[in-house]
Design a protein around this motif. Structure first.
Motif, PDB file in Angstrom:
ATOM      1  N   VAL A   1       0.838  -1.204   0.000  1.00  0.00           N
ATOM      2  CA  VAL A   1       0.000   0.000   0.000  1.00  0.00           C
ATOM      3  C   VAL A   1       0.877   1.260   0.000  1.00  0.00           C
ATOM      4  CG1 VAL A   1      -1.788   1.289   1.240  1.00  0.00           C
ATOM      5  CG2 VAL A   1      -1.780  -1.204   1.327  1.00  0.00           C
ATOM      6  N   LEU A   2       0.499   2.209  -0.843  1.00  0.00           N
ATOM      7  CA  LEU A   2       1.147   3.520  -0.819  1.00  0.00           C
ATOM      8  C   LEU A   2       0.070   4.541  -0.447  1.00  0.00           C
ATOM      9  CD1 LEU A   2       3.589   5.394  -1.534  1.00  0.00           C
ATOM     10  CD2 LEU A   2       2.579   5.612  -3.803  1.00  0.00           C
ATOM     11  N   ALA A   3       0.387   5.420   0.486  1.00  0.00           N
ATOM     12  CA  ALA A   3      -0.597   6.452   0.832  1.00  0.00           C
ATOM     13  C   ALA A   3      -0.014   7.822   0.511  1.00  0.00           C
ATOM     14  CB  ALA A   3      -0.950   6.356   2.313  1.00  0.00           C
ATOM     15  N   ALA A   4      -0.738   8.584  -0.318  1.00  0.00           N
ATOM     16  CA  ALA A   4      -0.295   9.938  -0.652  1.00  0.00           C
ATOM     17  C   ALA A   4      -1.206  10.915   0.076  1.00  0.00           C
ATOM     18  CB  ALA A   4      -0.369  10.158  -2.156  1.00  0.00           C
ATOM     19  N   GLU A   5      -0.662  11.612   1.053  1.00  0.00           N
ATOM     20  CA  GLU A   5      -1.479  12.501   1.906  1.00  0.00           C
ATOM     21  C   GLU A   5      -0.565  13.600   2.436  1.00  0.00           C
ATOM     22  OE1 GLU A   5      -4.913  12.657   3.719  1.00  0.00           O
ATOM     23  OE2 GLU A   5      -3.725  14.466   4.032  1.00  0.00           O
ATOM     24  N   ASP A   6      -0.947  14.841   2.216  1.00  0.00           N
ATOM     25  CA  ASP A   6      -0.033  15.920   2.580  1.00  0.00           C
ATOM     26  C   ASP A   6      -0.136  16.323   4.050  1.00  0.00           C
ATOM     27  OD1 ASP A   6      -2.629  16.873   1.793  1.00  0.00           O
ATOM     28  OD2 ASP A   6      -1.853  18.903   2.047  1.00  0.00           O
TER      29      ASP A   6
ATOM     30  N   PHE B   1       4.471   6.085   2.880  1.00  0.00           N
ATOM     31  CA  PHE B   1       3.783   7.376   2.827  1.00  0.00           C
ATOM     32  C   PHE B   1       4.545   8.396   1.994  1.00  0.00           C
ATOM     33  CE2 PHE B   1       1.259   5.603   6.092  1.00  0.00           C
ATOM     34  CZ  PHE B   1       0.065   6.300   6.036  1.00  0.00           C
ATOM     35  N   VAL B   2       3.801   9.151   1.184  1.00  0.00           N
ATOM     36  CA  VAL B   2       4.385  10.288   0.470  1.00  0.00           C
ATOM     37  C   VAL B   2       3.452  11.477   0.666  1.00  0.00           C
ATOM     38  CG1 VAL B   2       5.642   8.990  -1.297  1.00  0.00           C
ATOM     39  CG2 VAL B   2       3.219   9.538  -1.651  1.00  0.00           C
ATOM     40  N   ALA B   3       3.972  12.688   0.347  1.00  0.00           N
ATOM     41  CA  ALA B   3       3.205  13.880   0.724  1.00  0.00           C
ATOM     42  C   ALA B   3       2.526  14.599  -0.428  1.00  0.00           C
ATOM     43  CB  ALA B   3       4.107  14.859   1.470  1.00  0.00           C
ATOM     44  N   ASN B   4       2.769  14.164  -1.670  1.00  0.00           N
ATOM     45  CA  ASN B   4       2.028  14.780  -2.778  1.00  0.00           C
ATOM     46  C   ASN B   4       2.053  13.880  -4.007  1.00  0.00           C
ATOM     47  OD1 ASN B   4       4.396  15.329  -4.399  1.00  0.00           O
ATOM     48  ND2 ASN B   4       4.841  16.978  -2.941  1.00  0.00           N
ATOM     49  N   GLY B   5       1.376  14.318  -5.072  1.00  0.00           N
ATOM     50  CA  GLY B   5       1.234  13.495  -6.274  1.00  0.00           C
ATOM     51  C   GLY B   5       2.574  13.217  -6.931  1.00  0.00           C
TER      52      GLY B   5
END
Ligand code: ADP
Length: 668
Positions: free
Chosen positions: A548-553, A574-578
């Motif tokens: 799972v990858l979650a992109a949420e700023d 987790f990453v913080a943007n598109g």
């Protein structure tokens, strides 16, 4: 004096006609097919800004050019006359002599020779400029109002977004905190935070819903769903509150109600939950009874849909509503009496929304109530019935129950009736009594039963006291007893051992059936399932292999998501943007991406479009949009960008779990 010779005097009637034409209020004309006037009256000349009819006749040589604002009007006029033989109320704009314009309405016909050729046209016109102006003002006002309403919806959408995003953090973190070791006082505080967060979210949702309905932006879904599951889901939501107040929460779904239907399950649930919520809120003692039946069920061919009217009633034994307030409570932001109802909370929007939703679903809502005695809210909706319910007991287990003798003890006549009816459907021999004393009396007289259902909350002798006495009776000491309670299980271990099973009200027929079947044939799987239904321990959550990858700023929301995913057995990056999401996907393949829609640098839509353009394989990740936007069309926009599913914030554990379950189903 005789008529003067040489000068053709008009005979008297003709002079009269001449006078009528010249002095008429409307403009009257005759014109040639090539566009010249041959006769006009004073009113027409005045209307078009000329001194006299002669003035108009001499100045206007070509009607198309001098009179019509749109030169094509003459063409339209002629075509109409050819096709219809006349024009009636043809409306168009004309020039006055000074260049100003006015709107006229024209009635005219053609005068023809014997060969049918047009000699001239004649007719009359009326000045309708005032009406036209009023109409145009109205259109402008309507457009302005629509623009304002669009602006309002837009404002609501952004407001809802802005409030939901931090709410996600508040509610999510409070729920997670509650699952950690806390002092009693701390747990109290956190619970208050969570409950306040929930109430705030309910208010935001109510206001948003109400605005959507008011601006005509609410569209209903048409999905197939199981009616019983929908109704039981509503009851589950309220059962804890009802049991905390010691209320009997009961329900009955009549025969003939379709098992599955097509309609808007979410909105139907919203209405039922609102009515049940109010009933529980405004009742201190007694019961809340939900009953559902179906009217005008047309038998469709197998597998064919037919429209059904579902009639729902929610009846309580609460404070009641005075007659003068019974209409008022359906208005927005209205409560019966702010001073007494303030302690119950609420916005006064629930019923206004519910009534409008019901009307959108083709039905109506009404109330009958007596102060101090209780209220009954009834509503109907039109749904498409797909299949008539078979009930939980039509399967193989039924044979175990046929002819078995069941004793039911409950002081609540509604519950006694519902349980009795249900058990009779399974061909059980039912004996129903309304007190412990009656039950003991009939056992002492030698009546024997295969099992008994005892209600917990009864006056004089409660379920546990009765069970103790039954256990002491000869011949009944071994009889399996089922405790039916609003409050869950008895506290003391000794009391719990008196019972083969405990059922929480409202008892779902499917559970009850499984439980009774398990008691009759304890060796069978039914018993194991009964135990599971009664809430025996949960298996530990295994770690899922899904990547799972979650992109949420938002960092708070990242934390909430991480904890929830961990709780569900998923590990996530987790990453913080598109942009970062694209980079992460280039390094590693992911099965699921939880994609926040609004992010800085590159939003979720853009990131999804680019990912889809780059990957295009069967192994593409399943992308779930996370958005605080709850407005119409958001879901469609996400799907159009290439996302597979959609979750609105605040994301809760059950919602996330269901969404991930959908991935598994779609991929299996
Ligand atoms: P809310 O419950 O949020 O105030 P509703 O629109 O659902 O808003 O209800 C409006 C009012 O109608 C309530 O505040 C209460 O005064 C009255 N009401 C609704 N349901 C009941 C009920 N079952 N018994 C008594 N009063 C009720």
């Amino acid at each position: 004096m005789p008529p003067s010779c040489g000068q053709a005097e008009l005979p008297l009637p003709l002079a009269r006609y001449e006078s009528i034409v010249q002095n008429a209020v409307e403009g009257i004309f005759q014109s040639t097919p090539d566009g010249r006037y041959i006769l006009v009256n004073k009113a027409l000349a005045r209307m078009y800004g000329y001194y006299s009819p002669q003035h108009l006749l001499s100045e206007v040589q070509d009607i198309s050019r001098s009179i019509y604002v749109d030169p094509k009007t003459r063409q339209v006029f002629k075509q109409l006359i050819e096709r219809e033989g006349e024009v009636r109320g043809l409306e168009y704009e004309v020039y006055r002599r000074d260049g100003s314009t006015l709107w006229i309405s024209e009635h005219a016909r053609a005068v023809r020779d014997e060969q049918g050729r047009v000699l001239y046209y004649e007719g009359f016109v009326q000045d309708i400029s005032r009406r036209k102006k009023a109409e145009m003002d109205l259109v402008a006002a309507k457009e302005a109002a629509e623009a304002a309403s669009r602006a309002k919806s837009q404002f609501l959408a952004s407001m809802s977004h802005e409030i939901r995003t931090p709410m996600n953090g508040v509610i999510g973190m409070a729920s997670l905190l509650l699952d950690t070791p806390l002092l009693r006082e701390q747990a109290d505080y956190v619970e208050t935070i969570r409950q306040s967060g929930d109430s705030l979210l309910t208010i935001i949702n109510d206001i948003l819903d109400f605005s959507k309905i008011e601006s005509g932006r609410l569209e209903l879904e048409a999905e197939v769903f199981c009616l019983r599951d929908c109704v039981e889901g509503c009851l589950d939501l309220l059962s804890l509150k009802a049991s905390q107040k010691g209320l009997d929460l009961l329900y009955e779904i009549a025969d003939g109600v379709p098992g599955s239907v097509r309609g808007d399950a979410t909105r139907l649930r919203q209405v039922i939950v609102n009515l049940l919520g109010n009933a529980v809120k405004f009742t201190e003692r007694g019961e809340v009874f939900l009953s559902i039946r179906c009217e005008s069920l047309q038998a469709g061919a197998a597998g064919c849909a037919s429209p059904v009217r579902l009639c729902v009633s929610v009846k309580d034994t609460g404070i009641g509503i005075p007659p003068e307030a019974q209409d008022r409570i359906f208005e927005s932001f209205t409560q019966v009496d702010a001073s007494t109802t303030r302690r119950y909370g609420g916005t006064g929007l629930g019923l206004a929304i519910s009534r409008r939703l019901v009307e959108l679903m083709g039905g109506r809502m009404e109330v009958e109530s007596a102060l101090g005695l209780g209220s009954e809210f009834r509503f109907s909706v039109i749904l498409e019935g797909l299949e008539v319910a078979g009930g939980p007991a039509q399967g193989g287990l039924r044979s175990h129950l046929v002819g078995k003798r069941l004793l039911i003890v409950d002081d609540n006549p509604t519950n006694l009736r519902i349980l009795g009816k249900q058990a009779s459907k399974w061909s059980l021999a039912v004996h129903a009594v309304s007190s412990g004393a009656e039950a003991l009396e009939c056992l002492r007289q030698g009546a024997r039963f295969d099992f008994a259902i005892l209600d917990m909350q009864m006056p004089e002798m409660d379920g546990v006291m009765l069970a103790r006495q039954i256990r002491a009776l000869q011949g009944a000491a071994e009889m399996p007893l089922v405790l039916l309670s609003s409050m869950g299980r008895p506290e003391a271990e000794g009391d719990r051992r008196l019972f083969a099973a405990c059922l929480t009200k409202p008892a779902k027929p499917a559970h009850l059936h499984e439980l009774l079947a398990g008691l009759v044939a304890p060796s069978e799987a039914g018993a194991a399932r009964s135990l599971a239904a009664m809430g025996a321990g949960q298996p530990p959550v295994p770690l899922h292999p899904t990547r799972v990858l979650a992109a949420e700023d938002n960092s708070v929301n990242q934390k909430v998501l991480a904890q929830m995913l961990k709780r569900l057995g998923y590990r996530a990056d987790f990453v913080a943007n598109g942009q970062e999401a694209l980079e992460a996907c280039a390094l590693q393949a992911y099965d699921v991406i939880l994609m926040d829609v609004q992010m800085p640098e590159m939003d979720g839509h853009e990131a999804t479009r680019r990912l889809r353009a780059r990957l295009r394989s069967a192994e593409d990740p399943w992308i779930i949009a996370l958005t605080a936007n709850a407005m119409q069309g958001d879901r469609e926009r996400c799907l159009a960008s290439g996302m597979n599913d959609y979750l609105t914030k605040p994301v809760t554990l059950p919602k996330l779990s269901l969404a991930l379950e959908r991935v598994r189903q779609a991929r299996s």
